[in-house]
Design a protein around this motif. Structure first.
Motif, PDB file in Angstrom:
ATOM      1  N   ALA A 268      -6.690   2.326  -2.168  1.00  9.73           N
ATOM      2  CA  ALA A 268      -7.754   3.294  -2.443  1.00  9.73           C
ATOM      3  C   ALA A 268      -7.339   4.258  -3.551  1.00  9.73           C
ATOM      4  O   ALA A 268      -8.111   4.517  -4.490  1.00  9.73           O
ATOM      5  CB  ALA A 268      -8.098   4.061  -1.168  1.00  9.73           C
ATOM      6  N   VAL A 269      -6.121   4.792  -3.461  1.00  4.88           N
ATOM      7  CA  VAL A 269      -5.643   5.732  -4.487  1.00  4.88           C
ATOM      8  C   VAL A 269      -5.601   5.042  -5.847  1.00  4.88           C
ATOM      9  O   VAL A 269      -6.027   5.594  -6.867  1.00  4.88           O
ATOM     10  CB  VAL A 269      -4.249   6.269  -4.102  1.00  4.88           C
ATOM     11  N   ASN A 270      -5.086   3.823  -5.865  1.00  7.36           N
ATOM     12  CA  ASN A 270      -4.980   3.082  -7.118  1.00  7.36           C
ATOM     13  C   ASN A 270      -6.360   2.820  -7.732  1.00  7.36           C
ATOM     14  O   ASN A 270      -6.534   2.870  -8.961  1.00  7.36           O
ATOM     15  CB  ASN A 270      -4.261   1.757  -6.864  1.00  7.36           C
ATOM     16  N   ALA A 271      -7.349   2.554  -6.880  1.00  4.18           N
ATOM     17  CA  ALA A 271      -8.692   2.238  -7.382  1.00  4.18           C
ATOM     18  C   ALA A 271      -9.344   3.420  -8.076  1.00  4.18           C
ATOM     19  O   ALA A 271     -10.185   3.238  -8.964  1.00  4.18           O
ATOM     20  CB  ALA A 271      -9.570   1.756  -6.230  1.00  4.18           C
ATOM     21  N   PHE A 272      -8.984   4.650  -7.668  1.00  2.00           N
ATOM     22  CA  PHE A 272      -9.598   5.841  -8.264  1.00  2.00           C
ATOM     23  C   PHE A 272      -8.891   6.283  -9.547  1.00  2.00           C
ATOM     24  O   PHE A 272      -9.348   7.212 -10.202  1.00  2.00           O
ATOM     25  CB  PHE A 272      -9.605   6.991  -7.255  1.00  2.00           C
ATOM     26  N   LEU A 273      -7.777   5.632  -9.912  1.00  2.00           N
ATOM     27  CA  LEU A 273      -7.104   5.969 -11.167  1.00  2.00           C
ATOM     28  C   LEU A 273      -7.938   5.505 -12.364  1.00  2.00           C
ATOM     29  O   LEU A 273      -8.702   4.543 -12.272  1.00  2.00           O
ATOM     30  CB  LEU A 273      -5.727   5.299 -11.226  1.00  2.00           C
ATOM     31  N   ALA A 274      -7.769   6.206 -13.470  1.00  2.00           N
ATOM     32  CA  ALA A 274      -8.498   5.806 -14.684  1.00  2.00           C
ATOM     33  C   ALA A 274      -8.114   4.391 -15.096  1.00  2.00           C
ATOM     34  O   ALA A 274      -8.962   3.619 -15.560  1.00  2.00           O
ATOM     35  CB  ALA A 274      -8.201   6.790 -15.810  1.00  2.00           C
ATOM     36  N   GLU A 275      -6.844   4.038 -14.938  1.00  2.00           N
ATOM     37  CA  GLU A 275      -6.367   2.690 -15.230  1.00  2.00           C
ATOM     38  C   GLU A 275      -5.544   2.194 -14.036  1.00  2.00           C
ATOM     39  O   GLU A 275      -4.336   2.438 -13.939  1.00  2.00           O
ATOM     40  CB  GLU A 275      -5.516   2.668 -16.498  1.00  2.00           C
ATOM     41  N   PRO A 276      -6.180   1.508 -13.077  1.00  2.00           N
ATOM     42  CA  PRO A 276      -5.454   1.011 -11.897  1.00  2.00           C
ATOM     43  C   PRO A 276      -4.299   0.103 -12.299  1.00  2.00           C
ATOM     44  O   PRO A 276      -4.373  -0.641 -13.281  1.00  2.00           O
ATOM     45  CB  PRO A 276      -6.534   0.227 -11.142  1.00  2.00           C
ATOM     46  N   HIS A 277      -3.210   0.178 -11.532  1.00  2.00           N
ATOM     47  CA  HIS A 277      -2.001  -0.581 -11.828  1.00  2.00           C
ATOM     48  C   HIS A 277      -1.991  -1.901 -11.048  1.00  2.00           C
ATOM     49  O   HIS A 277      -2.221  -1.920  -9.836  1.00  2.00           O
ATOM     50  CB  HIS A 277      -0.752   0.224 -11.461  1.00  2.00           C
ATOM     51  N   LEU A 278      -1.692  -2.995 -11.727  1.00  2.00           N
ATOM     52  CA  LEU A 278      -1.611  -4.296 -11.060  1.00  2.00           C
ATOM     53  C   LEU A 278      -0.482  -4.313 -10.038  1.00  2.00           C
ATOM     54  O   LEU A 278      -0.591  -4.951  -8.984  1.00  2.00           O
ATOM     55  CB  LEU A 278      -1.392  -5.390 -12.109  1.00  2.00           C
ATOM     56  N   ALA A 279       0.609  -3.597 -10.335  1.00  2.00           N
ATOM     57  CA  ALA A 279       1.752  -3.583  -9.408  1.00  2.00           C
ATOM     58  C   ALA A 279       1.363  -3.046  -8.039  1.00  2.00           C
ATOM     59  O   ALA A 279       1.957  -3.438  -7.019  1.00  2.00           O
ATOM     60  CB  ALA A 279       2.881  -2.738  -9.998  1.00  2.00           C
ATOM     61  N   ALA A 280       0.377  -2.159  -7.989  1.00  2.00           N
ATOM     62  CA  ALA A 280      -0.052  -1.593  -6.704  1.00  2.00           C
ATOM     63  C   ALA A 280      -0.576  -2.677  -5.771  1.00  2.00           C
ATOM     64  O   ALA A 280      -0.400  -2.605  -4.548  1.00  2.00           O
ATOM     65  CB  ALA A 280      -1.116  -0.525  -6.931  1.00  2.00           C
ATOM     66  N   PHE A 281      -1.237  -3.682  -6.341  1.00  2.00           N
ATOM     67  CA  PHE A 281      -1.756  -4.767  -5.511  1.00  2.00           C
ATOM     68  C   PHE A 281      -0.624  -5.593  -4.917  1.00  2.00           C
ATOM     69  O   PHE A 281      -0.684  -6.026  -3.760  1.00  2.00           O
ATOM     70  CB  PHE A 281      -2.689  -5.664  -6.336  1.00  2.00           C
ATOM     71  N   HIS A 282       0.430  -5.797  -5.702  1.00  2.00           N
ATOM     72  CA  HIS A 282       1.572  -6.566  -5.196  1.00  2.00           C
ATOM     73  C   HIS A 282       2.311  -5.785  -4.104  1.00  2.00           C
ATOM     74  O   HIS A 282       2.728  -6.366  -3.095  1.00  2.00           O
ATOM     75  CB  HIS A 282       2.527  -6.898  -6.341  1.00  2.00           C
ATOM     76  N   ILE A 283       2.455  -4.478  -4.299  1.00  2.00           N
ATOM     77  CA  ILE A 283       3.116  -3.654  -3.277  1.00  2.00           C
ATOM     78  C   ILE A 283       2.289  -3.639  -2.001  1.00  2.00           C
ATOM     79  O   ILE A 283       2.812  -3.821  -0.888  1.00  2.00           O
ATOM     80  CB  ILE A 283       3.342  -2.224  -3.801  1.00  2.00           C
ATOM     81  N   ALA A 284       0.979  -3.414  -2.153  1.00  2.00           N
ATOM     82  CA  ALA A 284       0.103  -3.383  -0.977  1.00  2.00           C
ATOM     83  C   ALA A 284       0.085  -4.739  -0.278  1.00  2.00           C
ATOM     84  O   ALA A 284       0.081  -4.814   0.963  1.00  2.00           O
ATOM     85  CB  ALA A 284      -1.308  -2.987  -1.397  1.00  2.00           C
ATOM     86  N   ALA A 285       0.095  -5.834  -1.065  1.00  2.00           N
ATOM     87  CA  ALA A 285       0.112  -7.170  -0.468  1.00  2.00           C
ATOM     88  C   ALA A 285       1.386  -7.394   0.333  1.00  2.00           C
ATOM     89  O   ALA A 285       1.359  -7.995   1.419  1.00  2.00           O
ATOM     90  CB  ALA A 285      -0.026  -8.226  -1.562  1.00  2.00           C
ATOM     91  N   ALA A 286       2.519  -6.915  -0.198  1.00  2.00           N
ATOM     92  CA  ALA A 286       3.789  -7.067   0.515  1.00  2.00           C
ATOM     93  C   ALA A 286       3.781  -6.271   1.820  1.00  2.00           C
ATOM     94  O   ALA A 286       4.178  -6.773   2.875  1.00  2.00           O
ATOM     95  CB  ALA A 286       4.941  -6.623  -0.378  1.00  2.00           C
ATOM     96  N   VAL A 287       3.304  -5.026   1.745  1.00  2.00           N
ATOM     97  CA  VAL A 287       3.258  -4.172   2.945  1.00  2.00           C
ATOM     98  C   VAL A 287       2.317  -4.754   3.981  1.00  2.00           C
ATOM     99  O   VAL A 287       2.655  -4.891   5.170  1.00  2.00           O
ATOM    100  CB  VAL A 287       2.844  -2.738   2.564  1.00  2.00           C
ATOM    101  N   ASP A 288       1.106  -5.105   3.536  1.00  2.00           N
ATOM    102  CA  ASP A 288       0.098  -5.580   4.480  1.00  2.00           C
ATOM    103  C   ASP A 288       0.435  -6.969   5.016  1.00  2.00           C
ATOM    104  O   ASP A 288       0.152  -7.277   6.181  1.00  2.00           O
ATOM    105  CB  ASP A 288      -1.275  -5.591   3.814  1.00  2.00           C
ATOM    106  N   GLY A 289       1.041  -7.824   4.172  1.00  2.00           N
ATOM    107  CA  GLY A 289       1.452  -9.137   4.657  1.00  2.00           C
ATOM    108  C   GLY A 289       2.541  -9.028   5.714  1.00  2.00           C
ATOM    109  O   GLY A 289       2.483  -9.692   6.759  1.00  2.00           O
ATOM    110  N   LEU A 290       3.543  -8.188   5.452  1.00  2.00           N
ATOM    111  CA  LEU A 290       4.632  -7.996   6.411  1.00  2.00           C
ATOM    112  C   LEU A 290       4.105  -7.400   7.719  1.00  2.00           C
ATOM    113  O   LEU A 290       4.414  -7.885   8.807  1.00  2.00           O
ATOM    114  CB  LEU A 290       5.690  -7.080   5.799  1.00  2.00           C
TER     115      LEU A 290
END
Length: 441
Positions: A102-124
C-alpha cells in the motif's frame, strides 16, 4: 428430493459441532477473500509498471520459493509450538507485507523491489500459516468428520477464488492499487481477529530424552534455539514417515504428478487465442471454470463421508481430473472447454477431500505439521515445474497438444498406481466412522 439433498449436500456438521473449526473456517474464508483480490492486483500493477510478463513471473517465483521455505519451516514449528500462536504470528507478518504494498503504491514512482520484498514476506508467512492451519484442523474435530471438514475447507477456498479475482480487477480500475491494498489490510486484520478466538492448539509430543528443559527455554525461543542438526533430524523424521508409509507416499506422489503434468493454467491465454480463436474474455472464463466446478463438487460432497472404498474412489477421481485436461486439449469449442475445465476443478477438489482425510487419519498428531509441510512442498514444486514443462511442450505440440500430452501422462501414472498399489487401491474407511456419519444424518 429433500432426502436426496440431505444425503448429497455438503455436510455442515463440523461447523455445528466444533467452535474451533468454525473459527478456522470463517477466518480462512475472510483471509482468502483478500488473497483472491491480490492475485489479480499485484500482476496488474507489476505489468503496468514494467510492461513485462517476465517481471510478473519473477514476483510469482519469489513468492513460490518463499512459500516452499515457509511450508517446510512451518511444519517443524507446528509440531513443537502452539499452532494457534503460530497461525496468528504468520498472519500478522503477512499484513506487514500488504502494508508495504500500500505504501509503495502511493509513491510517485513505486519501486519494483517492494513487490519482491512483499512477495518474500507474504510467501513465507503464507507457507507457515497454511501448514500450521492444516495440522491444527484434525485436532478440532472427531475423526469421522474429517471428510466433511476437508470439503468445507475446500469450499472456503473455492468461494474466494470464484469471485474475488474478478473483484480485484474491478477495484484496481475504480479505486487504484493503493486503496485496494488498504482494503486487503483491513480484511486481513478482520481475519486475524476471528482467528484470535481459537483456543490453544498444542501438538501431541513425545517426552524428550535427556535432561528436562527449563520452562524459560520453552516456546518460541526454544524452537529458535534448535541446532541445524536437530532441525534436520526433525525434518528427516517427517520425510521418512511419508516415504515409508505405503498409503501416504503414493498419495503425495500422485498429487505431484497431477500438478506437474496436468495443470494447464499457464497455457490458457495461448489456448484461448490459438485453438479457440477467442480473446481475453474467454481466457477469464476458462480461469474461473475450475473454481466453479470445484465449488459445485464441494457443495454436493456429502456422499464423501459415506464412501467405504476410499482408496479406489480417490484413484478414480484423479484419473477423471487427468482426462478433463486431456479433453480440454482436444476441443476447439468454448462450451466444451469450460466443461472440461470444470471437470478438472471438480476432480481436483474431490481428490483433495479424500487425500486430506486419509493423511490426517494415518498421521500421528506429533508429525502432522511435518507431513503437512511435505504435502505443501510437493504441491509448490509440482506447480513450479509443471508450468515450464507444459510451456516447452507447447512450443512443439501447440497448447492443445501439450494439454493432451500432460493429461495423458497424469492418467497413465494414476492408472499405474491403481494397478500396482494394492494397499492404496484396497484402502477402506473404518466401519465405525461410516456408522457415525450415517447416525449424524
Amino acid at each position: 428430493m429433500i432426502q436426496w439433498l440431505r444425503r448429497h449436500a455438503i455436510d455442515l456438521g463440523p461447523l455445528r459441532s466444533s467452535r474451533s473449526f468454525s473459527v478456522i473456517f470463517w477466518g480462512r474464508l475472510v483471509s482468502i477473500a483478500g488473497i483472491g483480490v491480490l492475485s489479480t492486483a499485484i500482476p496488474l500493477q507489476v505489468y503496468s509498471l514494467t510492461g513485462s510478463s517476465v517481471q510478473v513471473a519473477l514476483v510469482a517465483t519469489v513468492m513460490g520459493l518463499a512459500g516452499f521455505a515457509g511450508a517446510l519451516g512451518g511444519g517443524l514449528l507446528a509440531d513443537r509450538l502452539d499452532r494457534r500462536r503460530l497461525i496468528l504470528a504468520a498472519r500478522s507478518a503477512a499484513i506487514v507485507g500488504f502494508i508495504l504494498l500500500a505504501v509503495n503504491a502511493f509513491l510517485a514512482e513505486p519501486h519494483l523491489a517492494a513487490f519482491h520484498i512483499a512477495a518474500a514476506v507474504d510467501g513465507l508467512a503464507g507457507g507457515i500459516s497454511a501448514t500450521a492451519l492444516s495440522a491444527a484442523v484434525p485436532g478440532t474435530i472427531a475423526s469421522e468428520e474429517l471428510p466433511a471438514a476437508s470439503a468445507l475447507m475446500a469450499v472456503s477456498l473455492d468461494l474466494g477464488m470464484v469471485f474475488t479475482p474478478a473483484l480485484g480487477g474491478l477495484l484496481y480500475s475504480v479505486i487504484g492499487p493503493g486503496w485496494l491494498y488498504i482494503a486487503v489490510v483491513l480484511v486481513s486484520v478482520a481475519s486475524v481477529a476471528l482467528l484470535w478466538r481459537l483456543p490453544s492448539l498444542h501438538p501431541e509430543t513425545q517426552a524428550p530424552e535427556g535432561p528436562e528443559v527449563p520452562a524459560w527455554q520453552a516456546g518460541f525461543s526454544g524452537a529458535l534455539r534448535h541446532t541445524v542438526a536437530q532441525a534436520w533430524e526433525d525434518t528427516r523424521e517427517g520425510i521418512g514417515y511419508v516415504a515409508r508409509d505405503r498409503i501416504i507416499g503414493p498419495i503425495l506422489l500422485l498429487g505431484f504428478i497431477q500438478l506437474l503434468c496436468a495443470s494447464p493454467y499457464v497455457l490458457i491465454p495461448e489456448f484461448a487465442e490459438r485453438q479457440l480463436g477467442l480473446g481475453p474474455e474467454a481466457a477469464g472464463l476458462l480461469y474461473s471454470a475450475p473454481a466453479a466446478g470445484a465449488l459445485l463438487a464441494s457443495l454436493t460432497s456429502g456422499w464423501t463421508g459415506r464412501v467405504r472404498s476410499v482408496g479406489a474412489v480417490l484413484l478414480v477421481v484423479l484419473c477423471a481430473a487427468s482426462l478433463g485436461v486431456l479433453a480440454l486439449g482436444l476441443t476447439s469449442s468454448l462450451p466444451l472447454a469450460l466443461a472440461a475445465m470444470a471437470l478438472t476443478g471438480a476432480g481436483d477438489v474431490l481428490a483433495e477431500i479424500f487425500r486430506y482425510a486419509i493423511i490426517a487419519r494415518r498421521t500421528p498428531d506429533r508429525l502432522l505439521g511435518r507431513v503437512s509441510a511435505v504435502w505443501s512442498a510437493q504441491g509448490t514444486v509440482g506447480d513450479t515445474l509443471g508450468g515450464p514443462l507444459l510451456s516447452l511442450l507447447a512450443k512443439v505440440l501447440g497448447p492443445g497438444g501439450a494439454m493432451v500430452a500432460g493429461g495423458a501422462m497424469a492418467f497413465v501414472v494414476s492408472l499405474g498406481v491403481a494397478i500396482s498399489g494394492r494397499q492404496l487401491r484396497e484402502l477402506q474407511a473404518h466401519p465405525s466412522e461410516l456408522e457415525s456419519v450415517d447416525a449424524q444424518r
